[in-house]
Motif scaffolding. Structure first.
Motif, mmCIF file in Angstrom:
data_model
loop_
_atom_site.group_PDB
_atom_site.id
_atom_site.type_symbol
_atom_site.label_atom_id
_atom_site.label_comp_id
_atom_site.label_asym_id
_atom_site.label_seq_id
_atom_site.Cartn_x
_atom_site.Cartn_y
_atom_site.Cartn_z
ATOM 1 N N GLU A 277 0.830 -1.217 0.000
ATOM 2 C CA GLU A 277 0.000 0.000 0.000
ATOM 3 C C GLU A 277 0.860 1.261 0.000
ATOM 4 O O GLU A 277 0.556 2.245 -0.647
ATOM 5 N N TRP A 278 1.950 1.210 0.746
ATOM 6 C CA TRP A 278 2.759 2.405 0.981
ATOM 7 C C TRP A 278 3.875 2.593 -0.050
ATOM 8 O O TRP A 278 4.650 3.529 0.035
ATOM 9 N N ARG B 161 5.943 3.520 -3.346
ATOM 10 C CA ARG B 161 5.849 4.645 -4.278
ATOM 11 C C ARG B 161 5.385 4.126 -5.643
ATOM 12 O O ARG B 161 5.901 3.099 -6.135
ATOM 13 N N ILE C 245 3.531 9.682 -5.063
ATOM 14 C CA ILE C 245 2.203 9.054 -5.018
ATOM 15 C C ILE C 245 2.383 7.669 -4.428
ATOM 16 O O ILE C 245 3.253 6.910 -4.864
ATOM 17 N N LEU C 246 1.569 7.354 -3.427
ATOM 18 C CA LEU C 246 1.609 6.023 -2.842
ATOM 19 C C LEU C 246 0.716 5.100 -3.667
ATOM 20 O O LEU C 246 -0.296 5.545 -4.230
ATOM 21 N N TYR D 32 -1.600 2.942 -3.221
ATOM 22 C CA TYR D 32 -3.048 2.851 -3.003
ATOM 23 C C TYR D 32 -3.781 4.043 -3.607
ATOM 24 O O TYR D 32 -4.951 3.958 -3.985
ATOM 25 N N GLN D 33 -3.084 5.160 -3.710
ATOM 26 C CA GLN D 33 -3.701 6.371 -4.255
ATOM 27 C C GLN D 33 -3.977 6.246 -5.754
ATOM 28 O O GLN D 33 -4.647 7.086 -6.345
#
Lengths: 958, 231
Positions: free
Chosen positions: A19-20, A22, A62-63, A65-66
């Motif tokens: 999720e975290w 990049r 941008i991570l 999940y985004q």
């Protein structure tokens, strides 16, 4: 782990990762390899730019999940199969695709812009490119690229000329033509070192010193070796007992061998202490934290003043040895050596004195300096101080290595593949035939990849462990553990008469080489050897001393000492002109050399040996001065509507070199393939400057073959022949001439073979386009047919042309740069309103690339003049380890009116009359801007960078 | 790295109360910049989807949602020119399209793009925290050091003209000084030193210190000449 559903380049995609993570890392891993990283997630350089749901964004910020539900476009999305889009084509045509590490991202941004604004204004283009750092080609031709794309869309063709053309009698040389690897580069193809790394390769991580100066008494790696995933750890206590230096220079090098892979003394914050080979970075960092190092700190020195002070701590104090030319008192000299220190080995005398922190020294001159000053009506005596600018290549230093068939294979981003091979072989204590260096595309070199800064350690680690290993500098390491310009303190004393004649010039150069002596003689020498010869002055002398200190390492950077020398000497000339009340341009015109003038000063300017006196060759200097003066309306005082702003003008006349006559050596081959097409094998290293294209043009011109029938392989030490490398502006002159000679050799062989196949005399045969041998009676034989026969069962063998190039002759480029600057007398703000760079490159082989080289080099030097600053704290730690902190110029800093002009002067020695173009372009901005500021507000700023604060202080504002 | 996804602002502030070391993630340009290796120790509360990004007229002023991007503020024609210019001080297009006004104010960096001009335009922040909602003037918020509240919106009370200035060596460099005024309201953000809010001479209370952007004396001088005398 998560699966993120989104659209990438118009297709549904599932991106898998944490999720975290990049988004950039996930995209690269998922095969979108054009999305690169130049700034370790700083959010600055733009190499990681994507279009994210309609807006340009840095994918590093941008991570994963985004990205759920997002519409993502990467540079791959610009392609239609393998076909580039019109913006990419326009960029190639305009000449901006050079080292190209983030050219795909620039193409993405411009495509996005044109989709929204089909006819963007200059401000729109500026905004679109506001978040991308272009270091190689400058920004000016990006406006041209947009114009070309618009024209193609509207008219189906380009209307605006991308550059002037030269030499009507030639078909490809001197003509703008897309770079042969341009499309591949702008597409984002896998051409860089990082694209070669195989899965499950190990990584190399370097534990670095927190001290600027300390003995390393012990390094206990026992606990670190127990960490699961650690393969090996190399320290000063188990690395080869091999002395070397990191400069990529011709052997024997004019740089002391003053280091091993890791040393028992650290000499700068960030110096190597241990090299950890591990399965990944996380493991290596864990291991690094468990390494127990016992340091014995010593007081450091950071400036030449501190280094030369009586009783100063000594950066190197071991036994000194000489391979040749040892002084008679060497044994006596070594009696005071520190037994805890390693040796310093000179290949030949550089006049160093390490017991006084002197790495090298030189002096020389002509005439009678004191008499010259006595004859002067006015004398200025000023001291100038330059800073420590860093190259900031967008691709940091990287290397990938593996063992293949018992040989060490290195994929390198290097300017000097053959020096890498030699030095790595030396360190590993193996013969050169066991080392294969493959120069990949270089995402920015600018001199810093002339130094062998990562290949040495990586190569040894691979040889030692047998593992495949990848190393990449972090951006921070690029600043504090890479190489920079040598800071220099230059005193110039200049005397002149009222009529403007300069009667004497004296330069006292004190250079700071930092902890190691790579380029310690040759860079500082250039401060005088590339400046004094531009003057027609009978009395000139220089003294040079280079000091060891504990600042971050220095090395080669485009311009190579000359930018600093020109800053000092032209500023001094300007100050002298001001003192005498005469126009500095008139003073320049009165005192510059011209073609045929005998350069006696060269006798004292050889690199560690006596120089050869030669006459000035082709010289467009006067024309550059005259033309530039006309363009900028020299003599006309400009007034700002706002009384706070004052406008001034300045200039600099400049020269550089084209390689190192008597030292450089290049080889090339041109193979005729069985279908009549050509393969050029060049030893040269194309850094993105277009050397491969140049080599192809040599072959195309001589052999009358279409460019698309020629491919180039370069910088591969197995398949290509030896070349000293791409430095000292040698590419065109040396590597280009070698390719030209190889083409000529093949031409002779083709004629000879054709004469046998056709039963004609050789003097009855000519070569015509497109690759056809034609006899006087009209009989023709295509290259394809000729080659097919030559390589048949009864053939005489494949035709290969071989050429080499060495020379004692100089092909010196000259030029003049002009600046118009506005200074706000209340806030000190400085704006470069106009900058005109005029240079003679002989016959520019690739004129549009040449112009962009000039724009890029000028931007770099505007950078070191006004913005860039590598700052150390009191302990010697670099505190400017990001692009933002270091302060690089972006598109907003480019002069509003910025022109590069090629002066047409044909050189007698360069290939088809060509000379070098890009290093010289680093020399003019600092002195021109300093002079313009003085013209505007009456103050001379003599230190880099020239900042608003310095101007205000000089004006007495606070 | 832990990322929490609250479904409302109330839930977000409650999470903050439970995890006081966590950070609110809106645009993320500052929080995500340069984090490396330490990523795994961070805890973010993602408020980007639950915060308004709207810019709209409200009464005599303009209300800007906390998640409004600096790019949108720079483009908005209902805002005073000097506020739009302040948003444009973020000179990278990519960062302007990601950074939010709420994030820029909440960070309260001395080189903040927006804080001086928001003060000059008499802006009020609508905050929500675990203790409820409240409105605070920009200077009060900055001086409070509050890191627990979310800036839900910014209300620009005055749409009068003003001036905004940023003194930096280059477009992407850190600013030595960012300043703004509208009418008699002045604000200064001084790198490495602090903020000053009030009248034209309010900067004189700041203890100017030296850093990469320049000496204390230089910054003091800049503050003194930022704006011409108002007659």
């Amino acid at each position: 782990m998560m699966d993120v559903r989104c659209t990438v380049n118009g297709r549904k995609a599932v991106l898998r990762g944490e999720e975290w993570e990049r988004l950039r890392d996930v995209l690269y891993r998922s095969g979108y390899t054009s999305v690169r990283d130049s700034d370790d997630r700083e959010g600055f350089a733009g190499s990681d730019t994507i279009i994210f749901s309609g807006t340009p964004r840095y994918s590093n910020l941008i991570l994963l999940y985004q990205a759920e539900g997002a519409e993502i476009i990467t540079p791959e999305g610009l392609l239609d199969g393998r076909k580039t889009n019109d913006v990419q084509d326009a960029m190639v045509a305009a000449g901006v695709v050079q080292s190209a590490y983030n050219a795909p991202e620039a193409a993405l941004l411009l495509t996005w812009l044109l989709d929204r604004k089909p006819h963007p204004a200059k401000e729109d283009i500026k905004e679109a490119l506001s978040g991308i750092f272009i270091r190689d080609a400058g920004y000016e031709h990006y406006y041209l690229a947009v114009k070309l794309a618009e024209e193609k869309r509207e008219y189906g063709r380009y209307i605006t000329a991308v550059s002037p053309s030269f030499r009507d009698e030639l078909s490809v040389v001197g003509k703008p033509m897309p770079k042969i690897d341009g499309k591949a580069l702008v597409s984002g193809e896998k051409l860089f070192v990082e694209d070669r790394v195989e899965p499950n390769s190990d990584i190399l991580y370097v534990l670095r010193s927190p001290f600027a100066h300390a003995y390393v008494r012990s390094v206990d790696v026992s606990k670190a070796l127990e960490v699961e995933g650690v393969v090996d750890i190399i320290t000063a206590f188990n690395c080869p007992d091999v002395y070397y230096m990191q400069a990529g220079q011709g052997n024997p090098e004019p740089s002391p061998y003053d280091r091993k892979l890791l040393n028992r003394k650290v000499r700068h914050v960030g110096d190597r202490v241990a090299a950890i080979v591990a399965k990944d970075r996380e493991t290596a960092e864990k291991a690094a934290a468990l390494i127990d190092v016992v340091y014995d700190p010593i007081e450091p020195v950071f400036t030449v003043e501190e280094a030369m002070a009586e009783g100063a701590p000594l950066v190197h104090n071991g036994i000194v040895e000489y391979v040749s030319g040892a002084p008679e008192d060497l044994d006596e000299y070594n009696k005071s050596a520190d037994k805890d220190e390693d040796k310093v080995i000179y290949q030949f005398p550089l006049h160093g004195d390490i017991r006084h922190n002197i790495a090298a020294g030189a002096h020389g001159g002509i005439g009678d300096i004191e008499k010259g000053f006595e004859e002067a009506d006015a004398v200025v005596d000023s001291t100038y101080q330059t800073s420590q600018p860093q190259c900031t290549p967008l691709e940091p230093h990287v290397c990938y290595g593996r063992i293949e068939g018992g040989r060490l294979v290195l994929n390198c981003s290097t300017q000097v593949p053959y020096h890498v091979r030699r030095i790595v072989a030396r360190i590993c204590q193996i013969p050169e035939n066991k080392v294969h260096v493959i120069k990949e595309r270089v995402g920015g070199g600018y001199g810093s990849k002339q130094d062998i800064l990562v290949e040495d350690l990586l190569g040894y680690a691979v040889w030692r462990t047998g593992h495949s290993i990848y190393y990449r500098n972090t951006r921070a390491e690029e600043f504090y553990a890479n190489s920079t310009r040598h800071p220099m303190r230059i005193r110039v004393k200049m005397g002149g008469r009222k009529d403007g004649t300069i009667t004497a010039i004296y330069m006292d150069v004190r250079a700071n080489t930092g902890p190691y002596g790579n380029h310690c003689l040759t860079v500082p020498m250039n401060a005088s050897s590339k400046t004094l010869p531009i003057f027609r002055v009978d009395n000139m002398y220089y003294d040079l001393l280079t000091y060891y200190t504990n600042i971050p390492p220095t090395g080669a950077y485009q311009g190579y000492g000359a930018p600093k020398g020109y800053f000092a000497i032209i500023s001094a000339m300007g100050e002298l002109a001001m003192k005498l009340g005469i126009d500095p341009l008139e003073m320049a015109r009165k005192n510059i050399v011209e073609e045929g003038y005998m350069l006696e000063i060269l006798r004292g300017l050889g690199e560690g040996r006596e120089g050869a006196v030669v006459p000035v060759g082709s010289c467009g200097l006067r024309e550059a001065l005259d033309k530039g003066a006309k363009m900028i309306e020299w003599g006309k005082r400009e007034e700002s509507k706002d009384p706070e702003w004052k406008i001034g003008k300045g200039f600099a006349m400049i020269q550089q070199g084209s390689g190192l006559p008597g030292l450089d050596h290049s080889n090339a081959q041109v193979k005729l393939l069985t279908d009549g097409t050509l393969l050029v094998l060049s030893g040269g290293a194309d850094l993105g400057t277009g050397l491969d294209t140049l080599s192809a043009k040599m072959a195309a011109e001589v052999l009358k073959v279409p460019m698309e029938n020629i491919s180039v392989v370069s910088g591969d030490t197995d398949s290509c022949m030896f070349d000293t490398g791409a430095y000292a502006s040698s590419g065109t002159y040396f590597s280009g001439n070698a390719s030209l000679n190889a083409a000529k050799d093949l031409k002779q062989k083709i004629i000879h073979e054709a004469s046998l196949q056709l039963g004609k005399r050789e003097d009855e045969l000519i070569i015509e386009y497109p690759g056809v041998v034609k006899a006087k009676d009209g009989t023709t034989l295509t290259f394809a047919s000729l080659s097919h026969t030559a390589t048949s069962g009864e053939g005489r063998g494949q035709l290969i042309g071989t050429g080499s190039f060495t020379t004692p002759n100089f092909a010196v480029p000259y030029g003049a740069h002009f600046a118009e600057v506005a200074v706000n007398t209340v806030t000190g703000e400085i704006k470069v309103l106009k900058f005109y760079a005029l240079q003679d490159a002989g016959t520019p082989i690739n004129p549009e690339l040449a112009l962009c080289q000039m724009y890029g080099a000028v931007m770099k030097s505007i950078g070191h003049t006004l913005y860039e600053d590598l700052v150390l704290d009191k302990s010697g730690r670099c505190v400017t380890t990001t692009f933002t902190d270091y302060c690089v110029p972006m598109i907003q800093e480019a002069p509003e009116d910025f022109k590069s002009v090629l002066i047409d002067v044909n050189d007698q020695y360069g290939p088809f009359g060509a000379k070098s173009i890009s290093e010289i372009a680093c020399n003019g901005a600092a002195p021109a801007i300093a002079m313009a500021i003085a013209d505007a507000v009456g103050v001379w700023i003599r230190t880099w960078p020239i900042t608003p604060e310095k101007i205000l202080k000089a004006l007495g504002r606070f | 790295m832990i990322i929490l996804h609250p479904e409302s602002l109330e839930a977000a502030v409650e999470m903050k109360r439970q995890f006081p070391q966590s950070s609110y993630l809106s645009g993320g340009t500052a929080l995500l910049s340069l984090l490396s290796g330490k990523d795994k120790d961070s805890c973010f509360i993602d408020i980007s989807k639950i915060l308004s990004a709207e810019i709209r007229k409200e009464g005599d002023g303009v209300r800007i949602g906390g998640a409004a991007k600096l790019a949108d503020i720079a483009r908005s024609e209902i805002l005073p020119e000097f506020i739009r210019k302040s948003a444009g001080f973020q000179s990278s297009l990519q960062l302007r399209e990601q950074a939010t006004i709420g994030g820029n104010v909440a960070l309260a960096r001395f080189d903040s793009y927006m804080i001086p001009s928001l003060f000059a335009s008499d802006a009020v922040l609508s905050l929500i925290s675990a203790d409820g909602t409240r409105d605070l003037q920009v200077d009060e918020y900055v001086l409070s050091g509050d890191k627990d509240s979310i800036i839900e919106s910014v209300y620009i009370r005055s749409l009068s003209d003003g001036e905004a200035k940023r003194f930096a060596r280059a477009s992407h460099a850190h600013a030595a000084l960012t300043a703004a005024h509208s009418g008699k309201r002045y604000a200064y953000g001084i790198s490495g030193s602090g903020f000053a809010f009030g009248d034209k001479d309010s900067y004189s209370t700041v203890d100017f210190s030296t850093d990469l952007t320049g000496s204390g004396d230089y910054k003091r001088y800049l503050a003194s000449v930022s704006f011409k005398e108002v007659r």
